[in-house]
Scaffold this motif. Structure first.
Motif, mmCIF file in Angstrom:
data_model
loop_
_atom_site.group_PDB
_atom_site.id
_atom_site.type_symbol
_atom_site.label_atom_id
_atom_site.label_comp_id
_atom_site.label_asym_id
_atom_site.label_seq_id
_atom_site.Cartn_x
_atom_site.Cartn_y
_atom_site.Cartn_z
ATOM 1 N N ALA A 1 51.010 39.199 33.803
ATOM 2 C CA ALA A 1 49.920 39.640 32.942
ATOM 3 C C ALA A 1 50.147 39.175 31.501
ATOM 4 C CB ALA A 1 49.808 41.164 32.982
ATOM 5 N N PRO A 2 49.057 38.921 30.785
ATOM 6 C CA PRO A 2 49.202 38.562 29.374
ATOM 7 C C PRO A 2 49.872 39.696 28.590
ATOM 8 C CG PRO A 2 46.942 38.181 30.137
ATOM 9 C CD PRO A 2 47.660 38.918 31.231
ATOM 10 N N PRO A 3 50.549 39.376 27.488
ATOM 11 C CA PRO A 3 51.265 40.395 26.716
ATOM 12 C C PRO A 3 50.381 41.530 26.212
ATOM 13 C CG PRO A 3 51.876 38.201 25.981
ATOM 14 C CD PRO A 3 50.758 38.032 26.958
ATOM 15 N N GLU A 4 49.109 41.271 26.010
ATOM 16 C CA GLU A 4 48.211 42.303 25.489
ATOM 17 C C GLU A 4 47.626 43.191 26.582
ATOM 18 O OE1 GLU A 4 45.690 38.663 26.327
ATOM 19 O OE2 GLU A 4 47.653 39.011 25.448
ATOM 20 N N CYS A 5 48.086 43.009 27.829
ATOM 21 C CA CYS A 5 47.548 43.778 28.962
ATOM 22 C C CYS A 5 48.610 44.614 29.653
ATOM 23 C CB CYS A 5 46.934 42.836 30.000
ATOM 24 S SG CYS A 5 45.404 42.067 29.480
ATOM 25 N N GLU A 6 48.160 45.690 30.237
ATOM 26 C CA GLU A 6 48.910 46.477 31.208
ATOM 27 C C GLU A 6 48.229 46.227 32.555
ATOM 28 O OE1 GLU A 6 51.662 48.256 30.884
ATOM 29 O OE2 GLU A 6 51.814 47.871 28.743
ATOM 30 N N VAL A 7 48.702 46.880 33.613
ATOM 31 C CA VAL A 7 48.088 46.707 34.930
ATOM 32 C C VAL A 7 47.865 48.060 35.596
ATOM 33 C CG1 VAL A 7 49.071 44.400 35.317
ATOM 34 C CG2 VAL A 7 50.318 46.424 36.110
ATOM 35 N N THR B 1 45.198 40.203 40.185
ATOM 36 C CA THR B 1 46.394 39.611 40.785
ATOM 37 C C THR B 1 46.531 40.167 42.192
ATOM 38 O OG1 THR B 1 47.455 39.460 38.620
ATOM 39 C CG2 THR B 1 48.891 39.314 40.546
ATOM 40 N N VAL B 2 46.722 39.283 43.155
ATOM 41 C CA VAL B 2 46.940 39.697 44.545
ATOM 42 C C VAL B 2 48.433 39.616 44.833
ATOM 43 C CG1 VAL B 2 46.481 39.177 46.972
ATOM 44 C CG2 VAL B 2 44.646 38.975 45.274
ATOM 45 N N CYS B 3 48.963 40.728 45.334
ATOM 46 C CA CYS B 3 50.392 40.818 45.638
ATOM 47 C C CYS B 3 50.596 41.223 47.088
ATOM 48 C CB CYS B 3 51.057 41.875 44.753
ATOM 49 S SG CYS B 3 51.009 41.495 43.002
ATOM 50 N N THR B 4 51.739 40.857 47.612
ATOM 51 C CA THR B 4 52.191 41.367 48.901
ATOM 52 C C THR B 4 53.534 42.041 48.679
ATOM 53 O OG1 THR B 4 53.212 39.248 49.462
ATOM 54 C CG2 THR B 4 50.980 39.647 50.307
ATOM 55 N N GLY B 5 53.826 42.968 49.562
ATOM 56 C CA GLY B 5 55.096 43.660 49.435
ATOM 57 C C GLY B 5 55.599 44.137 50.778
ATOM 58 N N GLU B 6 56.881 44.437 50.798
ATOM 59 C CA GLU B 6 57.487 45.029 51.991
ATOM 60 C C GLU B 6 58.555 46.014 51.561
ATOM 61 O OE1 GLU B 6 58.886 41.461 54.034
ATOM 62 O OE2 GLU B 6 60.936 42.033 53.582
ATOM 63 N N VAL B 7 58.791 46.977 52.436
ATOM 64 C CA VAL B 7 59.890 47.921 52.237
ATOM 65 C C VAL B 7 60.871 47.707 53.377
ATOM 66 C CG1 VAL B 7 60.611 50.334 52.098
ATOM 67 C CG2 VAL B 7 58.450 49.611 51.051
ATOM 68 N N ARG B 8 62.130 47.509 53.011
ATOM 69 C CA ARG B 8 63.201 47.283 53.979
ATOM 70 C C ARG B 8 64.125 48.487 54.018
ATOM 71 N NH1 ARG B 8 65.031 41.243 51.911
ATOM 72 N NH2 ARG B 8 63.066 40.188 52.430
ATOM 73 N N LEU C 1 54.529 47.122 55.177
ATOM 74 C CA LEU C 1 53.965 45.935 54.529
ATOM 75 C C LEU C 1 52.754 46.359 53.723
ATOM 76 C CD1 LEU C 1 53.958 43.446 57.543
ATOM 77 C CD2 LEU C 1 55.548 43.449 55.606
ATOM 78 N N MET C 2 52.536 45.703 52.590
ATOM 79 C CA MET C 2 51.389 46.029 51.743
ATOM 80 C C MET C 2 50.744 44.758 51.223
ATOM 81 S SD MET C 2 51.203 48.294 48.200
ATOM 82 C CE MET C 2 51.099 49.893 49.004
ATOM 83 N N GLN C 3 49.429 44.800 51.074
ATOM 84 C CA GLN C 3 48.699 43.824 50.279
ATOM 85 C C GLN C 3 47.953 44.621 49.224
ATOM 86 O OE1 GLN C 3 46.753 40.408 51.987
ATOM 87 N NE2 GLN C 3 45.017 40.663 50.593
ATOM 88 N N ALA C 4 48.039 44.180 47.971
ATOM 89 C CA ALA C 4 47.459 44.942 46.868
ATOM 90 C C ALA C 4 46.721 44.033 45.903
ATOM 91 C CB ALA C 4 48.570 45.686 46.117
ATOM 92 N N THR C 5 45.681 44.587 45.308
ATOM 93 C CA THR C 5 44.972 43.931 44.223
ATOM 94 C C THR C 5 45.239 44.732 42.957
ATOM 95 O OG1 THR C 5 43.237 43.221 45.745
ATOM 96 C CG2 THR C 5 42.738 43.117 43.388
ATOM 97 N N ILE C 6 45.758 44.041 41.947
ATOM 98 C CA ILE C 6 46.148 44.663 40.699
ATOM 99 C C ILE C 6 45.241 44.109 39.598
ATOM 100 C CG2 ILE C 6 48.080 45.125 39.137
ATOM 101 C CD1 ILE C 6 48.610 46.026 42.075
ATOM 102 N N VAL C 7 44.805 44.983 38.693
ATOM 103 C CA VAL C 7 43.877 44.605 37.628
ATOM 104 C C VAL C 7 44.582 44.610 36.283
ATOM 105 C CG1 VAL C 7 41.699 45.188 36.478
ATOM 106 C CG2 VAL C 7 41.984 45.665 38.911
ATOM 107 N N ASN C 8 44.382 43.553 35.504
ATOM 108 C CA ASN C 8 44.849 43.526 34.120
ATOM 109 C C ASN C 8 43.891 44.362 33.271
ATOM 110 O OD1 ASN C 8 46.862 41.712 34.805
ATOM 111 N ND2 ASN C 8 45.723 39.917 34.136
ATOM 112 N N VAL C 9 44.447 45.249 32.467
ATOM 113 C CA VAL C 9 43.624 46.070 31.569
ATOM 114 C C VAL C 9 44.200 45.961 30.154
ATOM 115 C CG1 VAL C 9 42.806 47.692 33.325
ATOM 116 C CG2 VAL C 9 44.943 48.166 32.150
ATOM 117 N N PRO C 10 43.333 45.815 29.149
ATOM 118 C CA PRO C 10 43.826 45.718 27.768
ATOM 119 C C PRO C 10 44.554 47.007 27.378
ATOM 120 C CG PRO C 10 41.491 45.170 27.888
ATOM 121 C CD PRO C 10 41.887 45.701 29.235
ATOM 122 N N ARG C 11 45.584 46.870 26.564
ATOM 123 C CA ARG C 11 46.317 48.053 26.066
ATOM 124 C C ARG C 11 45.446 48.874 25.167
ATOM 125 N NH1 ARG C 11 52.482 46.190 24.750
ATOM 126 N NH2 ARG C 11 52.690 45.005 26.634
#
Length: 140
Positions: free
Chosen positions: A71-77, A109-116, A130-140
């Motif tokens: 994410a850009p420095p001026e954003c959170e997610v 941002t589309v992410c995948t994840g796993e827990v082992r 297993l996970m598939q996630a969509t994450i949104v950039n939001v301005p601070r």
């Protein structure tokens, strides 16, 4: 410590949920984050497995923080949506959530994840979720 590590570590330390669960940040690199969770009876469900809510929380955070590395420095997610598949009971002494960025756009941002979960000697692991996630950039 580089900028990515500092940014992710500072945000992780400010998150009450991870502290409540007893989770710890293990790795933060460009596009990938690892979060560890030790077994605790306080996180179990009625059969003695780690509760799906705890598993979901660590993998959601791993995906979110992986997205934050892009994410850009001026954003959170924030998480917009996710799909989780729980593959087997969460049994073990330690769990590792790994979040990875698959595609980072301007806003989403589309992410995948796993827990082992690991064997006693850390020689082998099994994937618990297993996970598939969509994450949104939001301005601070």
């Amino acid at each position: 410590m580089n900028y990515i590590n500092e940014r992710i570590a500072a945000s992780f330390c400010a998150q009450g949920m991870m502290a409540t669960l007893g989770a710890s940040l293990v790795l933060a690199t460009d596009g990938e984050v690892h979060i560890s969770l030790p077994f605790s009876p306080h996180l179990s469900q009625q059969h003695g497995y780690v509760h799906a809510g705890a598993i979901t929380s660590i993998i959601d955070s791993a995906c979110g923080y992986a997205a934050l590395t892009k994410a850009p420095p001026e954003c959170e997610v924030v998480t917009a949506e996710f799909k989780i598949n729980l593959l087997r009971p969460a049994l073990g002494r330690c769990f590792l959530a790994i979040g990875k960025v698959q595609n980072a756009g301007r806003l989403l941002t589309v992410c995948t994840g796993e827990v082992r979960t690991f064997a006693e000697d850390d020689s082998a692991y099994k994937v618990v979720a297993l996970m598939q996630a969509t994450i949104v950039n939001v301005p601070r």
